[in-house]
Design an enzyme around this catalytic site. Structure first.
Site, PDB file in Angstrom:
ATOM      1  N   ASP A 211     -18.684 -36.099  55.482  1.00 44.09           N
ATOM      2  CA  ASP A 211     -19.903 -35.615  55.094  1.00 44.09           C
ATOM      3  C   ASP A 211     -21.121 -36.748  54.570  1.00 44.09           C
ATOM      4  O   ASP A 211     -22.129 -36.308  54.102  1.00 44.09           O
ATOM      5  CB  ASP A 211     -19.802 -34.279  53.958  1.00 44.09           C
ATOM      6  CG  ASP A 211     -18.897 -35.009  52.779  1.00 44.09           C
ATOM      7  OD1 ASP A 211     -18.332 -35.724  52.768  1.00 44.09           O
ATOM      8  OD2 ASP A 211     -19.148 -34.395  51.556  1.00 44.09           O
TER       9      ASP A 211
ATOM     10  N   GLU B  72      -8.768 -44.773  45.003  1.00 43.44           N
ATOM     11  CA  GLU B  72      -9.338 -46.027  45.610  1.00 43.44           C
ATOM     12  C   GLU B  72      -8.491 -47.083  44.849  1.00 43.44           C
ATOM     13  O   GLU B  72      -7.999 -47.968  45.580  1.00 43.44           O
ATOM     14  CB  GLU B  72     -10.668 -46.203  45.511  1.00 43.44           C
ATOM     15  CG  GLU B  72     -11.715 -45.334  46.137  1.00 43.44           C
ATOM     16  CD  GLU B  72     -11.950 -43.986  45.315  1.00 43.44           C
ATOM     17  OE1 GLU B  72     -11.216 -43.634  44.258  1.00 43.44           O
ATOM     18  OE2 GLU B  72     -12.670 -42.978  45.858  1.00 43.44           O
TER      19      GLU B  72
HETATM   20  N1  UDP Z   1     -11.444 -32.243  52.657  1.00 42.99           N
HETATM   21  C1  UDP Z   1     -10.009 -31.539  52.983  1.00 42.99           C
HETATM   22  N2  UDP Z   1      -9.707 -30.512  52.594  1.00 42.99           N
HETATM   23  C2  UDP Z   1     -10.275 -29.975  51.720  1.00 42.99           C
HETATM   24  C3  UDP Z   1     -11.447 -30.586  50.740  1.00 42.99           C
HETATM   25  C4  UDP Z   1     -11.857 -31.582  51.533  1.00 42.99           C
HETATM   26  O1  UDP Z   1      -9.626 -32.313  54.189  1.00 42.99           O
HETATM   27  O2  UDP Z   1      -9.644 -28.990  51.006  1.00 42.99           O
HETATM   28  C5  UDP Z   1     -12.044 -33.471  53.218  1.00 42.99           C
HETATM   29  C6  UDP Z   1     -13.353 -33.421  53.396  1.00 42.99           C
HETATM   30  O3  UDP Z   1     -13.686 -32.883  54.711  1.00 42.99           O
HETATM   31  C7  UDP Z   1     -13.766 -34.991  53.377  1.00 42.99           C
HETATM   32  C8  UDP Z   1     -12.731 -35.495  52.541  1.00 42.99           C
HETATM   33  O4  UDP Z   1     -11.693 -34.627  52.472  1.00 42.99           O
HETATM   34  O5  UDP Z   1     -13.566 -35.551  54.486  1.00 42.99           O
HETATM   35  C9  UDP Z   1     -13.485 -35.636  51.108  1.00 42.99           C
HETATM   36  O6  UDP Z   1     -13.906 -34.273  50.397  1.00 42.99           O
HETATM   37  P1  UDP Z   1     -15.379 -34.234  49.770  1.00 42.99           P
HETATM   38  O7  UDP Z   1     -16.248 -34.830  50.795  1.00 42.99           O
HETATM   39  O8  UDP Z   1     -15.381 -32.650  49.368  1.00 42.99           O
HETATM   40  O9  UDP Z   1     -15.002 -34.968  48.563  1.00 42.99           O
HETATM   41  P2  UDP Z   1     -16.234 -35.593  47.770  1.00 42.99           P
HETATM   42  O10 UDP Z   1     -17.620 -35.860  48.481  1.00 42.99           O
HETATM   43  O11 UDP Z   1     -16.495 -34.649  46.544  1.00 42.99           O
HETATM   44  O12 UDP Z   1     -15.701 -36.918  47.405  1.00 42.99           O
HETATM   45 MN    MN Z   2     -18.021 -35.883  50.247  1.00 37.07          MN
END
Ligand code: UDP
Ligand code: MN
Length: 255
Positions: free
Chosen positions: A114, A201
Protein backbone atom coordinates in the site's frame (compact mmCIF):
# COMPACT_ATOMS: atom_id res chain seq x y z
CA UNK A 1 26.43 -4.19 -13.69
CA UNK A 2 23.56 -3.19 -11.44
CA UNK A 3 22.62 -5.39 -8.48
CA UNK A 4 19.17 -6.96 -8.70
CA UNK A 5 16.63 -5.31 -6.45
CA UNK A 6 14.56 -7.99 -4.70
CA UNK A 7 11.38 -6.39 -3.36
CA UNK A 8 9.46 -8.50 -0.86
CA UNK A 9 5.74 -7.75 -0.77
CA UNK A 10 3.32 -9.42 1.64
CA UNK A 11 -0.23 -9.14 0.34
CA UNK A 12 -3.69 -10.34 1.34
CA UNK A 13 -7.09 -10.66 -0.31
CA UNK A 14 -9.34 -7.62 0.06
CA UNK A 15 -11.36 -5.38 -2.27
CA UNK A 16 -8.42 -3.04 -3.01
CA UNK A 17 -5.80 -5.76 -3.50
CA UNK A 18 -5.65 -5.74 -7.30
CA UNK A 19 -5.60 -1.95 -7.38
CA UNK A 20 -2.68 -1.85 -4.93
CA UNK A 21 -0.74 -4.49 -6.85
CA UNK A 22 -1.41 -2.72 -10.14
CA UNK A 23 -0.06 0.58 -8.82
CA UNK A 24 3.03 -1.14 -7.47
CA UNK A 25 3.71 -3.18 -10.59
CA UNK A 26 3.54 -0.12 -12.79
CA UNK A 27 6.20 1.57 -10.70
CA UNK A 28 8.38 -1.53 -10.80
CA UNK A 29 8.05 -1.91 -14.58
CA UNK A 30 10.31 1.12 -14.90
CA UNK A 31 13.21 -0.80 -13.38
CA UNK A 32 15.42 -3.05 -15.52
CA UNK A 33 17.06 -4.89 -12.61
CA UNK A 34 14.04 -5.84 -10.56
CA UNK A 35 12.73 -9.11 -9.10
CA UNK A 36 9.43 -9.03 -7.22
CA UNK A 37 8.82 -11.55 -4.46
CA UNK A 38 5.11 -11.52 -3.77
CA UNK A 39 4.00 -13.52 -0.75
CA UNK A 40 0.30 -14.04 -0.26
CA UNK A 41 -1.07 -14.26 3.25
CA UNK A 42 -3.02 -17.38 2.29
CA UNK A 43 -2.72 -21.17 2.48
CA UNK A 44 -2.37 -21.42 -1.28
CA UNK A 45 -1.75 -18.96 -4.09
CA UNK A 46 -4.94 -17.36 -5.41
CA UNK A 47 -5.95 -17.23 -9.06
CA UNK A 48 -6.25 -13.45 -8.89
CA UNK A 49 -2.63 -12.91 -7.88
CA UNK A 50 -1.34 -15.76 -10.06
CA UNK A 51 -2.92 -14.31 -13.20
CA UNK A 52 -2.02 -10.80 -12.21
CA UNK A 53 1.68 -11.68 -11.95
CA UNK A 54 1.65 -13.70 -15.19
CA UNK A 55 0.33 -10.68 -17.03
CA UNK A 56 2.47 -8.12 -15.18
CA UNK A 57 5.53 -8.23 -17.42
CA UNK A 58 7.75 -8.35 -14.33
CA UNK A 59 10.28 -10.92 -13.18
CA UNK A 60 8.75 -12.39 -10.07
CA UNK A 61 8.53 -15.19 -7.55
CA UNK A 62 5.09 -16.02 -6.19
CA UNK A 63 4.79 -17.62 -2.76
CA UNK A 64 2.05 -18.23 -0.21
CA UNK A 65 2.55 -18.26 3.56
CA UNK A 66 -0.43 -17.82 5.81
CA UNK A 67 -0.24 -15.88 9.05
CA UNK A 68 -1.16 -18.36 11.83
CA UNK A 69 -4.74 -17.62 13.02
CA UNK A 70 -3.59 -16.74 16.55
CA UNK A 71 -1.43 -13.95 15.11
CA UNK A 72 -4.01 -12.61 12.65
CA UNK A 73 -5.60 -9.23 13.39
CA UNK A 74 -9.27 -9.37 14.26
CA UNK A 75 -11.67 -7.15 12.32
CA UNK A 76 -11.87 -4.58 15.11
CA UNK A 77 -8.37 -4.88 16.52
CA UNK A 78 -6.30 -1.73 16.29
CA UNK A 79 -3.57 -2.36 13.73
CA UNK A 80 -0.69 -2.00 16.20
CA UNK A 81 -1.91 -5.00 18.18
CA UNK A 82 -0.24 -7.69 16.11
CA UNK A 83 2.60 -7.66 13.63
CA UNK A 84 1.64 -7.88 9.96
CA UNK A 85 3.77 -9.50 7.29
CA UNK A 86 6.04 -11.56 9.56
CA UNK A 87 5.19 -14.97 8.08
CA UNK A 88 5.35 -13.65 4.51
CA UNK A 89 8.64 -11.77 4.85
CA UNK A 90 10.28 -14.76 6.52
CA UNK A 91 9.05 -17.05 3.73
CA UNK A 92 10.66 -14.69 1.22
CA UNK A 93 13.94 -14.63 3.15
CA UNK A 94 13.91 -18.44 3.16
CA UNK A 95 13.38 -18.43 -0.62
CA UNK A 96 16.32 -16.06 -1.13
CA UNK A 97 18.57 -18.24 1.00
CA UNK A 98 17.55 -21.43 -0.77
CA UNK A 99 17.76 -20.07 -4.29
CA UNK A 100 20.54 -17.50 -4.43
CA UNK A 101 24.29 -17.87 -4.15
CA UNK A 102 26.93 -15.78 -2.37
CA UNK A 103 28.19 -14.56 -5.74
CA UNK A 104 24.79 -13.11 -6.73
CA UNK A 105 24.70 -9.35 -6.41
CA UNK A 106 21.47 -8.03 -4.97
CA UNK A 107 19.69 -5.70 -2.60
CA UNK A 108 16.64 -6.74 -0.58
CA UNK A 109 13.84 -4.30 0.20
CA UNK A 110 10.54 -4.80 2.04
CA UNK A 111 7.86 -3.21 -0.12
CA UNK A 112 4.41 -3.26 1.49
CA UNK A 113 1.62 -3.27 -1.07
CA UNK A 114 0.00 0.00 0.00
CA UNK A 115 2.98 2.36 0.11
CA UNK A 116 3.99 4.77 -2.66
CA UNK A 117 7.43 4.37 -4.22
CA UNK A 118 9.42 6.72 -6.41
CA UNK A 119 11.63 5.11 -9.04
CA UNK A 120 14.42 7.24 -7.56
CA UNK A 121 14.36 5.15 -4.41
CA UNK A 122 15.45 2.07 -6.34
CA UNK A 123 18.32 3.90 -7.99
CA UNK A 124 19.53 4.87 -4.51
CA UNK A 125 19.42 1.24 -3.37
CA UNK A 126 21.91 0.20 -6.03
CA UNK A 127 24.64 1.91 -3.97
CA UNK A 128 24.14 -0.22 -0.87
CA UNK A 129 27.16 -2.12 0.48
CA UNK A 130 25.56 -3.25 3.75
CA UNK A 131 22.35 -1.50 4.83
CA UNK A 132 21.05 1.70 3.27
CA UNK A 133 18.60 4.03 5.04
CA UNK A 134 16.54 7.05 3.95
CA UNK A 135 13.57 9.21 4.95
CA UNK A 136 10.00 7.87 4.79
CA UNK A 137 7.11 10.29 4.36
CA UNK A 138 3.84 10.21 6.31
CA UNK A 139 4.78 7.77 9.05
CA UNK A 140 5.23 7.66 12.81
CA UNK A 141 2.84 10.56 13.28
CA UNK A 142 5.16 12.85 11.29
CA UNK A 143 5.35 14.32 7.80
CA UNK A 144 8.73 12.60 7.54
CA UNK A 145 10.59 10.15 9.72
CA UNK A 146 14.28 10.10 8.88
CA UNK A 147 17.77 9.20 9.94
CA UNK A 148 19.81 12.30 10.79
CA UNK A 149 22.79 12.41 8.48
CA UNK A 150 25.96 14.37 9.20
CA UNK A 151 26.84 16.53 6.20
CA UNK A 152 30.57 16.37 6.79
CA UNK A 153 31.04 12.66 7.53
CA UNK A 154 27.95 11.36 5.68
CA UNK A 155 27.21 9.12 8.65
CA UNK A 156 23.94 8.49 10.47
CA UNK A 157 24.22 10.31 13.78
CA UNK A 158 20.67 9.81 15.01
CA UNK A 159 17.01 9.58 14.07
CA UNK A 160 14.17 12.08 14.30
CA UNK A 161 11.57 9.43 15.24
CA UNK A 162 9.16 10.49 17.98
CA UNK A 163 7.19 7.22 18.06
CA UNK A 164 9.13 4.73 20.20
CA UNK A 165 12.40 6.62 19.73
CA UNK A 166 14.26 4.16 21.97
CA UNK A 167 14.07 1.38 19.42
CA UNK A 168 17.53 0.14 18.38
CA UNK A 169 16.66 1.14 14.79
CA UNK A 170 13.78 3.67 14.98
CA UNK A 171 12.74 3.51 11.34
CA UNK A 172 9.93 2.10 9.21
CA UNK A 173 10.02 -1.07 7.11
CA UNK A 174 10.09 1.16 4.01
CA UNK A 175 13.10 3.09 5.31
CA UNK A 176 15.91 0.64 4.62
CA UNK A 177 17.24 -2.06 2.30
CA UNK A 178 19.84 -4.75 2.87
CA UNK A 179 22.63 -6.06 0.66
CA UNK A 180 21.76 -9.64 -0.28
CA UNK A 181 25.22 -10.80 0.79
CA UNK A 182 24.49 -9.85 4.42
CA UNK A 183 21.25 -11.81 4.42
CA UNK A 184 22.99 -14.87 3.01
CA UNK A 185 25.86 -14.55 5.51
CA UNK A 186 23.51 -14.05 8.47
CA UNK A 187 21.31 -16.92 7.50
CA UNK A 188 19.27 -16.96 10.70
CA UNK A 189 18.31 -13.28 10.61
CA UNK A 190 14.51 -13.17 10.52
CA UNK A 191 11.38 -11.39 11.68
CA UNK A 192 9.67 -12.58 14.84
CA UNK A 193 6.22 -12.65 16.45
CA UNK A 194 7.83 -12.37 19.87
CA UNK A 195 8.72 -8.69 19.69
CA UNK A 196 6.85 -5.56 20.77
CA UNK A 197 4.83 -3.60 18.21
CA UNK A 198 7.11 -1.47 16.05
CA UNK A 199 10.20 -3.56 16.72
CA UNK A 200 10.22 -5.72 13.55
CA UNK A 201 12.69 -3.41 11.79
CA UNK A 202 14.96 -3.40 14.82
CA UNK A 203 14.63 -7.17 15.10
CA UNK A 204 15.99 -7.92 11.63
CA UNK A 205 18.52 -5.08 11.51
CA UNK A 206 20.13 -5.77 14.88
CA UNK A 207 20.89 -9.28 13.62
CA UNK A 208 22.92 -7.95 10.69
CA UNK A 209 24.32 -4.45 11.27
CA UNK A 210 25.22 -1.85 13.85
CA UNK A 211 23.88 1.69 13.81
CA UNK A 212 27.17 3.21 12.75
CA UNK A 213 27.45 0.95 9.71
CA UNK A 214 24.22 2.37 8.23
CA UNK A 215 24.61 4.04 4.84
CA UNK A 216 22.50 7.21 4.52
CA UNK A 217 21.04 7.62 1.01
CA UNK A 218 18.72 10.10 -0.72
CA UNK A 219 21.19 13.03 -0.54
CA UNK A 220 22.24 12.51 3.08
CA UNK A 221 18.60 11.76 3.99
CA UNK A 222 17.28 15.09 2.70
CA UNK A 223 14.92 13.65 0.06
CA UNK A 224 11.69 11.68 0.40
CA UNK A 225 11.33 8.92 -2.20
CA UNK A 226 8.84 6.68 -0.38
CA UNK A 227 5.60 7.41 1.45
CA UNK A 228 3.83 5.25 3.99
CA UNK A 229 0.44 5.80 2.40
CA UNK A 230 -2.51 3.73 3.58
CA UNK A 231 -5.54 2.96 1.49
CA UNK A 232 -8.96 3.67 2.90
CA UNK A 233 -11.26 0.62 2.72
CA UNK A 234 -13.92 1.32 0.07
CA UNK A 235 -17.58 1.76 1.01
CA UNK A 236 -19.33 -1.35 -0.24
CA UNK A 237 -22.63 -0.92 1.56
CA UNK A 238 -24.66 -1.11 -1.63
CA UNK A 239 -22.74 -4.22 -2.69
CA UNK A 240 -23.67 -5.84 0.65
CA UNK A 241 -27.34 -5.35 -0.21
CA UNK A 242 -26.85 -6.77 -3.69
CA UNK A 243 -25.04 -9.82 -2.29
CA UNK A 244 -28.05 -10.54 -0.07
CA UNK A 245 -30.24 -10.48 -3.17
CA UNK A 246 -27.80 -12.68 -5.06
CA UNK A 247 -27.05 -9.86 -7.51
CA UNK A 248 -23.49 -8.78 -6.79
CA UNK A 249 -22.01 -6.37 -9.30
CA UNK A 250 -18.85 -8.35 -10.01
CA UNK A 251 -20.23 -11.60 -11.43
CA UNK A 252 -17.85 -12.75 -14.14
CA UNK A 253 -15.62 -9.69 -13.82
CA UNK A 254 -12.48 -9.49 -11.73
CA UNK A 255 -12.00 -6.27 -9.77
N1 UDP B 1 -0.63 -7.84 5.24
C1 UDP B 1 -0.80 -9.21 5.15
N2 UDP B 1 -1.77 -9.81 5.91
C2 UDP B 1 -2.58 -9.11 6.76
C3 UDP B 1 -2.38 -7.70 6.86
C4 UDP B 1 -1.39 -7.11 6.10
O1 UDP B 1 -0.10 -9.87 4.38
O2 UDP B 1 -3.44 -9.71 7.43
C5 UDP B 1 0.40 -7.18 4.41
C6 UDP B 1 -0.09 -5.91 3.69
O3 UDP B 1 -0.66 -6.24 2.43
C7 UDP B 1 1.18 -5.08 3.58
C8 UDP B 1 1.98 -5.50 4.81
O4 UDP B 1 1.45 -6.76 5.25
O5 UDP B 1 1.92 -5.39 2.41
C9 UDP B 1 1.88 -4.48 5.94
O6 UDP B 1 0.52 -4.31 6.30
P1 UDP B 1 -0.16 -2.87 6.43
O7 UDP B 1 0.10 -2.09 5.20
O8 UDP B 1 -1.57 -3.05 6.85
O9 UDP B 1 0.69 -2.27 7.63
P2 UDP B 1 0.85 -0.75 8.10
O10 UDP B 1 0.61 0.14 6.94
O11 UDP B 1 -0.18 -0.57 9.15
O12 UDP B 1 2.24 -0.69 8.62
MN1 MN C 1 0.70 -0.12 5.01
Amino acid sequence: VKPIIYAITPTFARPVQKAELTRLSQTFLHLPNFHWIVVEDAVTKTTLVTRFLEESGLIYTHLAAMTPPNYKLGRNDPNWKKPRGVEQRNAALRWLRENLRPTDRGVVFFADDDNTYSIKLFHEMEKIQRVGVWPVGLVGGLMVEKPICDNVTSKVIGFNAVWKPDRPFPLDMAGFAINLRLLLENKDAMFSYEVQGGYQESEILSQIVTRNELEPLADCCTKVYVWHTRTEPPQLNVEQLLIKKGKRSNVGIEV
